[in-house]
Design an enzyme around this catalytic site. Structure first.
Site, PDB file in Angstrom:
ATOM      1  N   LYS A 129       0.847  -1.182   0.000  1.00  0.00           N
ATOM      2  CA  LYS A 129       0.000   0.000   0.000  1.00  0.00           C
ATOM      3  C   LYS A 129       0.890   1.241   0.000  1.00  0.00           C
ATOM      4  O   LYS A 129       1.856   1.313   0.755  1.00  0.00           O
ATOM      5  CB  LYS A 129      -0.902   0.025   1.244  1.00  0.00           C
ATOM      6  N   ARG A 148       5.803   1.077   7.493  1.00  0.00           N
ATOM      7  CA  ARG A 148       5.341   0.114   8.483  1.00  0.00           C
ATOM      8  C   ARG A 148       6.361  -1.016   8.551  1.00  0.00           C
ATOM      9  O   ARG A 148       6.748  -1.590   7.541  1.00  0.00           O
ATOM     10  CB  ARG A 148       3.985  -0.461   8.074  1.00  0.00           C
ATOM     11  N   HIS A 156       0.069  -5.391  14.945  1.00  0.00           N
ATOM     12  CA  HIS A 156      -1.007  -4.461  14.542  1.00  0.00           C
ATOM     13  C   HIS A 156      -1.055  -3.248  15.471  1.00  0.00           C
ATOM     14  O   HIS A 156      -2.118  -2.654  15.677  1.00  0.00           O
ATOM     15  CB  HIS A 156      -2.382  -5.159  14.537  1.00  0.00           C
ATOM     16  N   GLY A 160      -8.432  -8.936   9.759  1.00  0.00           N
ATOM     17  CA  GLY A 160      -8.185  -8.905   8.326  1.00  0.00           C
ATOM     18  C   GLY A 160      -7.631 -10.251   7.922  1.00  0.00           C
ATOM     19  O   GLY A 160      -8.029 -11.282   8.473  1.00  0.00           O
ATOM     20  N   ASN A 161      -6.703 -10.291   6.964  1.00  0.00           N
ATOM     21  CA  ASN A 161      -6.040 -11.560   6.686  1.00  0.00           C
ATOM     22  C   ASN A 161      -5.181 -11.965   7.882  1.00  0.00           C
ATOM     23  O   ASN A 161      -5.056 -13.135   8.213  1.00  0.00           O
ATOM     24  CB  ASN A 161      -5.184 -11.453   5.430  1.00  0.00           C
ATOM     25  N   ARG A 200      -3.136 -18.271   8.650  1.00  0.00           N
ATOM     26  CA  ARG A 200      -2.389 -18.639   9.855  1.00  0.00           C
ATOM     27  C   ARG A 200      -3.317 -19.329  10.859  1.00  0.00           C
ATOM     28  O   ARG A 200      -4.469 -18.939  11.038  1.00  0.00           O
ATOM     29  CB  ARG A 200      -1.746 -17.402  10.486  1.00  0.00           C
ATOM     30  N   GLY A 242     -10.354  -5.195   7.626  1.00  0.00           N
ATOM     31  CA  GLY A 242     -11.236  -5.523   6.514  1.00  0.00           C
ATOM     32  C   GLY A 242     -12.439  -6.355   6.898  1.00  0.00           C
ATOM     33  O   GLY A 242     -13.575  -6.073   6.491  1.00  0.00           O
TER      34      GLY A 242
END
Length: 398
Positions: free
Chosen positions: A16, A86, A175, A205-206, A236, A325
């Site tokens: 991103k 990040r 996160h 999210g994922n 995971r 998400g």
């Protein structure tokens, strides 16, 4: 040099890119997905045309193509004032964001074994921008930094203490930029200050994690030494019995293969046998695909169980917050999760939940709920932009 901040967020198979002005207002963004695969693609938000990427495009090549596309569209007209990255794992070395130099790059490399899917690609983004924008101040913002406030009883494993003292084996959490943003935004929506607000923040999210945030400070979280621990995720496994390694070893499966499967072929993908995408799983479940329904059920139950666990670290609970998400967009996941928590007094409004809190300042709980429940879109890029700006002195912190 223009007063802009470029934010780079390299995921395991995505990238991103976001551009902010000096007041931290987003000017443009782009997303590349399926990197290192044959169907890699990228697109600037609001632009119908994709950015051409070759099959198997790497993170650094995708970044170069995206920056070039920004320049072609006059979104970047000169050199940014700062660049923020990040970085997933900072170990115990980094308790806060830092300006990047050779020592910082080396330290991030040393942590790569703790986040093998992320730190190497984070470094790819750093090296690419150092080459593209030499001399521009660049900052690393660590997922683990926000959780460095965990008390010892929350971050220590019940293992020989020498493993922690010599090798740093402990729970770190991830996160952090998203959870930190939730702490501030939840307080704002509740009409409080972060220092007087305690929440449970579920980033789904994922990758998925949950955090207990007491008076604006992280005091517990679900991920541990690596991003593998905790909730069920896209690919995971989350928590498993470590005895699994011995059991599967007796079946002839080596430890490195078990580790690969736990990271890349487990979670929602492993349970469903179909996909790690929650939207697709819900569609499959609605059409009678039982393994997909089972995957959703396991995901929601594990999440509910962790919500209960996080309450042990709080003296009060001002809100349960869903983000990421899945957390922001799946009314089904929120409802199925809350259905396990009636004993704790959580209740959702069917209508408010269906609309994701869009018309109710994020609130989705029913009138009879013991606690507020919020849906808050995360904005990790904004947090990174603010930190990069602060460290580089490009603009006053917002």
């Amino acid at each position: 040099m223009e007063d802009t901040i470029l934010v780079v967020n390299c995921g395991s198979s995505s990238l991103k890119l976001a551009l902010f002005d000096g007041q931290h207002r987003k000017l443009a963004s782009a997303l590349a997905e399926r990197l290192n695969q044959n169907d890699a693609f990228a697109r600037i938000a609001g632009d119908k045309d994709t950015i051409p990427l070759k099959p198997g495009t790497s993170h650094d090549a995708a970044l170069e193509a995206m920056v070039s596309a920004f320049r072609d569209r006059q979104l970047i007209t000169s050199v940014p004032a700062a660049i923020g990255h990040r970085v997933v794992h900072g170990g115990e070395t980094f308790r806060e964001a830092v300006l990047i130099d050779e020592d910082v790059v080396s330290a991030i490399e040393e942590c790569a074994g703790l986040a093998p899917l992320h730190n190497p690609v984070n470094l790819s983004g750093i090296r690419a921008t150092l080459a593209l924008f030499p001399g521009v101040p660049q900052a690393a913002v660590f997922d683990t930094a926000f959780h460095q406030t965990l008390p010892r009883h929350a971050f220590l494993y019940a293992l020989p203490k020498a493993w922690y003292q010599d090798w740093g084996v402990r729970r770190y959490g991830f996160h952090g930029t998203s959870h930190a943003f939730m702490a501030v935004e939840a307080a704002r929506l509740l009409g409080r200050t972060p220092a007087t607000t305690s929440i449970i923040s579920a980033h789904l999210g994922n990758g998925c994690s949950i955090a207990a945030i007491r008076d604006g400070i992280s005091v517990d979280t679900s991920m541990g030494l690596t991003p593998l621990e905790g909730l069920v995720m896209g690919t995971r496994s989350g928590d498993i019995d470590p005895g699994l390694f011995d059991f599967l070893g007796s079946k002839g499966i080596p430890g490195d293969e078990v580790h690969r499967v736990l990271n890349q072929e487990s979670g929602l993908l492993g349970l469903s046998g179909q996909t790690n995408d929650m939207r697709s799983l819900c569609e499959l479940a609605d059409h009678g695909h039982e393994p997909s329904k089972t995957a959703i059920d396991v995901f929601c139950f594990r999440l509910a169980r962790y919500i209960g666990a996080m309450m042990a670290s709080l003296r009060q609970l001002d809100a349960l917050v869903f983000t990421g998400g899945i957390g922001e967009n799946s009314a089904r996941v929120r409802q199925d999760t809350i259905s396990h928590l009636h004993l704790m007094g959580f209740e959702l409004s069917e209508d408010l939940n269906k609309h994701h809190g869009e018309f109710s300042d994020g609130r989705i709980e029913s009138a009879g709920s013991r606690f507020p429940v919020l849906v808050i879109p995360t904005n990790e890029e904004l947090v990174i932009a603010r930190e990069a700006s602060r460290l580089a002195g490009a603009a006053d912190p917002a």
